[in-house]
Enzyme design. Structure first.
Site, PDB file in Angstrom:
ATOM      1  N   LYS A 194     120.751  43.937  28.064  1.00  0.00           N
ATOM      2  CA  LYS A 194     119.760  43.531  27.181  1.00  0.00           C
ATOM      3  C   LYS A 194     119.526  44.749  26.283  1.00  0.00           C
ATOM      4  O   LYS A 194     118.751  45.666  26.810  1.00  0.00           O
ATOM      5  CB  LYS A 194     118.755  43.185  28.522  1.00  0.00           C
ATOM      6  CG  LYS A 194     117.870  42.241  27.403  1.00  0.00           C
ATOM      7  CD  LYS A 194     115.983  42.107  27.850  1.00  0.00           C
ATOM      8  CE  LYS A 194     115.252  41.122  26.424  1.00  0.00           C
ATOM      9  NZ  LYS A 194     114.253  40.616  27.518  1.00  0.00           N
ATOM     10  N   LYS A 247     122.655  39.787  27.079  1.00  0.00           N
ATOM     11  CA  LYS A 247     122.003  39.454  25.753  1.00  0.00           C
ATOM     12  C   LYS A 247     121.967  40.993  25.082  1.00  0.00           C
ATOM     13  O   LYS A 247     121.506  42.085  24.795  1.00  0.00           O
ATOM     14  CB  LYS A 247     120.506  38.975  26.425  1.00  0.00           C
ATOM     15  CG  LYS A 247     119.851  38.562  26.015  1.00  0.00           C
ATOM     16  CD  LYS A 247     118.162  38.659  26.354  1.00  0.00           C
ATOM     17  CE  LYS A 247     117.908  37.785  25.776  1.00  0.00           C
ATOM     18  NZ  LYS A 247     116.357  37.605  25.663  1.00  0.00           N
TER      19      LYS A 247
END
Length: 327
Positions: A194, A247
């Protein structure tokens, strides 16, 4: 003339469908939903047209729409009435995510519920963990609260735990906690890759989770780094994650491919709020063909190696697929 005739396989729609290498199906989609701990609320998020903060009674309508469209996996993000320094609302049994999960499983038992396991939406400072006196996020001290959150979500009926906090050791801690509580069969979909991205702005509006001070660069990844993602992947696999999220998605397709090439677990692309907002804004201005652009974006994620896609476009994509042009 002696050259290859590649156009032979592009000569008609039927031919192109026959040789198509990558496709999108409804089963690939996970639909994120924002649930707010208030009564009779359906607030459209200004930066995300078509996406809403929903109270529990309005959530029923949204789940019905999603289910009838063909979506079989949703991810809940909670917006509590009260926040505190340790994010208590994340792990109490009657928290908003827990209540939304129980409602969803009651209405649609075969729809998978993914629970976002983080503290940022529940802390009064907006960070994903506990803070010390200097405003630094405490890693090890945060882990027990994440475990409590995951166990509470599993007790409420969550089918998949999706921790997004980016604390070191979070997968191992949550796996141990779930196992000790008897939830051996609940998988972990780790947000272990992330990035500290500028594409999260609309989400923070929706989840009301913007940090009150500082930023998240101390625990989320530097967008410039590629090899670091492989270190995160190795750690999470060793700690017991069952699925891996990358992400954001569109600016990190190379990372999705790296994860696919270096693991044998399902890979998940998170098509984040900023990606959604940009596409919607351009479409509303008449600058692009929204349907074609959305489907091209989804294909790019699948082609990069994603098995599943978390996307706010999920209901729209189901409608596109029903037309039969993308099967």
């Amino acid at each position: 003339m002696n050259f290859d005739r590649h156009r032979r396989l592009r000569s008609s729609a039927a031919m192109r469908n026959l040789v198509r290498e990558t496709s999108i199906a409804k089963k690939d989609l996970i639909y994120p939903i924002f649930v707010i701990e208030k009564d009779d609320i359906k607030n459209e998020i200004s930066s995300m047209p078509g996406i809403y903060q929903l109270s529990l009674n309005k959530l029923q309508e949204e789940l019905k729409e999603a289910y009838e469209a063909g979506i079989r996996a949703v991810m809940f993000f909670g917006i509590p009435n009260e926040k505190d320094e340790c994010g208590t609302g994340a792990f109490i049994d009657d928290g908003i995510i827990q209540r939304a999960t129980r409602l969803s499983k009651e209405l649609y038992p075969d729809m998978l519920v993914l629970a976002d396991t983080c503290l940022c939406e529940y802390t009064d400072h907006g960070h994903c963990g506990l803070l010390d006196d200097h405003g630094h996020v405490l890693n090890d001290e945060t882990l027990p609260l994440l475990v409590k959150t995951a166990v509470s979500q599993a007790k409420a009926g969550a089918d998949i735990i999706a921790p997004s906090n980016m604390m070191d050791g979070f997968v191992q801690a949550i796996r141990s906690g779930l196992d000790e509580a008897g939830f051996h069969n609940i998988p972990i979909m780790s947000y272990g890759i992330k990035y500290a991205s500028a594409f999260y702005g609309p989400f923070r509006d929706a989840a009301e989770s913007t940090p009150g001070q500082g930023d998240r660069k101390g625990y989320q990844m530097d967008p410039a780094n590629r090899l670091e993602a492989m270190r995160e992947l190795e750690s999470d696999l060793a700690e017991g994650c069952d699925m891996m999220i990358v992400k954001p998605a569109l600016s990190y397709l190379d990372i999705i491919r790296d994860v696919r090439n270096n693991s044998n677990v399902p890979v998940v692309a998170y098509n984040v709020s900023g990606e959604y907002a940009m596409t919607k804004a351009a479409a509303l201005n008449g600058w692009i063909d929204e349907e074609r652009v959305v489907m091209e974006q989804m294909i790019s994620m699948k082609r990069a190696g994603a098995d599943m896609i978390i996307t706010y476009f999920a209901k729209d994509i189901c409608n596109y697929l029903d037309k039969g042009a993308y099967s």
